[in-house]
Design a protein around this motif. Structure first.
Motif, PDB file in Angstrom:
ATOM      1  N   SER A 200      -5.671  -8.586   6.957  1.00 23.04           N
ATOM      2  CA  SER A 200      -5.652  -7.861   5.683  1.00 23.04           C
ATOM      3  C   SER A 200      -4.939  -6.537   5.894  1.00 23.04           C
ATOM      4  O   SER A 200      -5.066  -5.912   6.947  1.00 23.04           O
ATOM      5  N   GLY A 201      -4.215  -6.105   4.888  1.00 23.55           N
ATOM      6  CA  GLY A 201      -3.532  -4.825   4.971  1.00 23.55           C
ATOM      7  C   GLY A 201      -3.669  -4.065   3.673  1.00 23.55           C
ATOM      8  O   GLY A 201      -3.837  -4.663   2.604  1.00 23.55           O
ATOM      9  N   GLY A 202      -3.610  -2.742   3.752  1.00 21.65           N
ATOM     10  CA  GLY A 202      -3.749  -1.957   2.531  1.00 21.65           C
ATOM     11  C   GLY A 202      -3.581  -0.476   2.775  1.00 21.65           C
ATOM     12  O   GLY A 202      -2.975  -0.056   3.766  1.00 21.65           O
ATOM     13  N   ILE A 203      -4.159   0.304   1.871  1.00 23.81           N
ATOM     14  CA  ILE A 203      -4.065   1.764   1.920  1.00 23.81           C
ATOM     15  C   ILE A 203      -5.463   2.358   1.792  1.00 23.81           C
ATOM     16  O   ILE A 203      -6.245   1.942   0.942  1.00 23.81           O
ATOM     17  N   GLU A 204      -5.751   3.316   2.658  1.00 28.17           N
ATOM     18  CA  GLU A 204      -6.996   4.075   2.578  1.00 28.17           C
ATOM     19  C   GLU A 204      -6.676   5.520   2.209  1.00 28.17           C
ATOM     20  O   GLU A 204      -5.666   6.077   2.650  1.00 28.17           O
ATOM     21  N   GLN A 224      -5.359  12.753   2.667  1.00 27.38           N
ATOM     22  CA  GLN A 224      -4.706  11.917   3.669  1.00 27.38           C
ATOM     23  C   GLN A 224      -4.551  10.497   3.132  1.00 27.38           C
ATOM     24  O   GLN A 224      -5.454   9.967   2.478  1.00 27.38           O
ATOM     25  N   ILE A 225      -3.415   9.898   3.436  1.00 25.72           N
ATOM     26  CA  ILE A 225      -3.146   8.513   3.089  1.00 25.72           C
ATOM     27  C   ILE A 225      -2.965   7.730   4.388  1.00 25.72           C
ATOM     28  O   ILE A 225      -2.134   8.084   5.227  1.00 25.72           O
ATOM     29  N   PHE A 226      -3.750   6.654   4.545  1.00 29.21           N
ATOM     30  CA  PHE A 226      -3.701   5.832   5.746  1.00 29.21           C
ATOM     31  C   PHE A 226      -3.283   4.406   5.406  1.00 29.21           C
ATOM     32  O   PHE A 226      -4.109   3.616   4.927  1.00 29.21           O
ATOM     33  N   PRO A 227      -2.027   4.000   5.607  1.00 31.18           N
ATOM     34  CA  PRO A 227      -1.739   2.566   5.638  1.00 31.18           C
ATOM     35  C   PRO A 227      -2.540   1.949   6.785  1.00 31.18           C
ATOM     36  O   PRO A 227      -2.583   2.506   7.891  1.00 31.18           O
ATOM     37  N   SER A 228      -3.210   0.833   6.527  1.00 32.95           N
ATOM     38  CA  SER A 228      -4.129   0.293   7.528  1.00 32.95           C
ATOM     39  C   SER A 228      -4.082  -1.221   7.559  1.00 32.95           C
ATOM     40  O   SER A 228      -3.590  -1.880   6.635  1.00 32.95           O
ATOM     41  N   ILE A 229      -4.626  -1.780   8.638  1.00 30.54           N
ATOM     42  CA  ILE A 229      -4.708  -3.220   8.811  1.00 30.54           C
ATOM     43  C   ILE A 229      -6.103  -3.559   9.319  1.00 30.54           C
ATOM     44  O   ILE A 229      -6.693  -2.811  10.111  1.00 30.54           O
ATOM     45  N   ASP A 230      -6.661  -4.659   8.825  1.00 31.28           N
ATOM     46  CA  ASP A 230      -7.954  -5.175   9.281  1.00 31.28           C
ATOM     47  C   ASP A 230      -7.753  -6.579   9.830  1.00 31.28           C
ATOM     48  O   ASP A 230      -7.086  -7.417   9.196  1.00 31.28           O
TER      49      ASP A 230
END
Length: 272
Positions: A200-204, A224-230
């Motif tokens: 899964s991928g998205g933005i935090e 803060q903006i964190f592009p992230s992957i789970d």
């Protein structure tokens, strides 16, 4: 759950609206570098224990002592989080914060405790709901506020392959620079999409507006903006990775974070 056909437009509209709202918020005192996580509403199952390691490295942060707080540039923050589930609606987490400074010194930062209650999933509410309250201490040379209390409502929803979470957090200081400011507003949010069953991928988003009665100026705020992957490789494991960019002058400009968690089942014959 919705089919991928009819369910695609609605999550996209909701995600776009949430993202626009969060980006339009000018925030103040974002979640600190010890624990960078948007909470989901689900709890650790009764008699289970989740052990997590939060590793956050500040690639580009403060380089001088500010109000007695040590610089964050090139500092590594390591947090041990242990959460135990007691019932279908109650769990408690405990944190041990530590840091590895650029000179190589490893130091204890502080401890927090976090009881949390939730609406049990068995009631089949249309959204997930839980309420976390976290209180604890951090040493003065790592935080201008040593004793703090955080109240975090948690709302989330799974729509097909989309996942949406919102944490409209309020927090206050009981000892330190902000103790006379009362409650502050620190919203967090997450939007992610299941590319596969395991990825899964998205933005935090992590922000803080300052005191709820008088928001801070933009320059003094943080967001803060964190592009992230789970990675969902196993029901017993969790893995989250993100690279965060600060959008204001008061925010650390580049942070790399990683969360690795392992769930332990203590009941006889229990399965995840």
């Amino acid at each position: 759950m919705m089919s991928n056909g009819d369910g695609m437009n609605q999550p996209l509209c909701i995600a776009s609206a949430l993202l626009a709202a969060f980006c339009s918020i000018t925030s103040a005192r974002a979640q600190d570098n010890t624990e960078i996580q948007v909470y989901g509403s689900n709890l650790v199952a009764p008699a289970d224990t989740m052990v997590e390691i939060h590793s956050n490295f500040t690639v580009k942060g403060t380089k001088t002592v500010i109000d007695g707080v040590l610089p964050t540039n090139h500092a590594e923050h390591e947090t041990l989080e242990i959460t135990h589930g007691f019932t279908s609606w109650f769990e408690t987490g405990f944190y041990v914060f530590s840091t590895i400074q650029p000179d190589g010194g490893w130091m204890w930062v502080g401890d927090h405790i976090r009881p949390r209650v939730a609406i049990p999933e068995s009631l089949h509410w249309p959204v997930g709901l839980s309420l976390s309250t976290e209180i604890g201490y951090q040493r003065r040379n790592f935080s201008a506020d040593t004793w703090t209390w955080e109240v975090r409502p948690i709302i989330d929803k799974k729509l097909g392959r989309w996942y949406l979470a919102f944490n409209p957090t309020v927090d206050r200081s009981f000892h330190g620079a902000s103790e006379n400011q009362g409650w502050s507003f620190s919203p967090n949010a997450k939007i992610s999409y299941d590319f596969t069953r395991k990825i899964s991928g998205g933005i935090e988003y992590y922000g803080a507006l300052g005191p709820i009665t008088d928001f801070d100026r933009l320059h003094d705020q943080q967001q803060q903006i964190f592009p992230s992957i789970d990675l969902n490789v196993s029901p017993n494991w969790e893995f989250n990775f993100g690279v965060g960019v600060g959008a204001t002058g008061a925010t650390d400009h580049l942070i790399v974070k990683c969360i690795v968690g392992r769930r332990f089942h203590w009941g006889h014959g229990r399965k995840p």
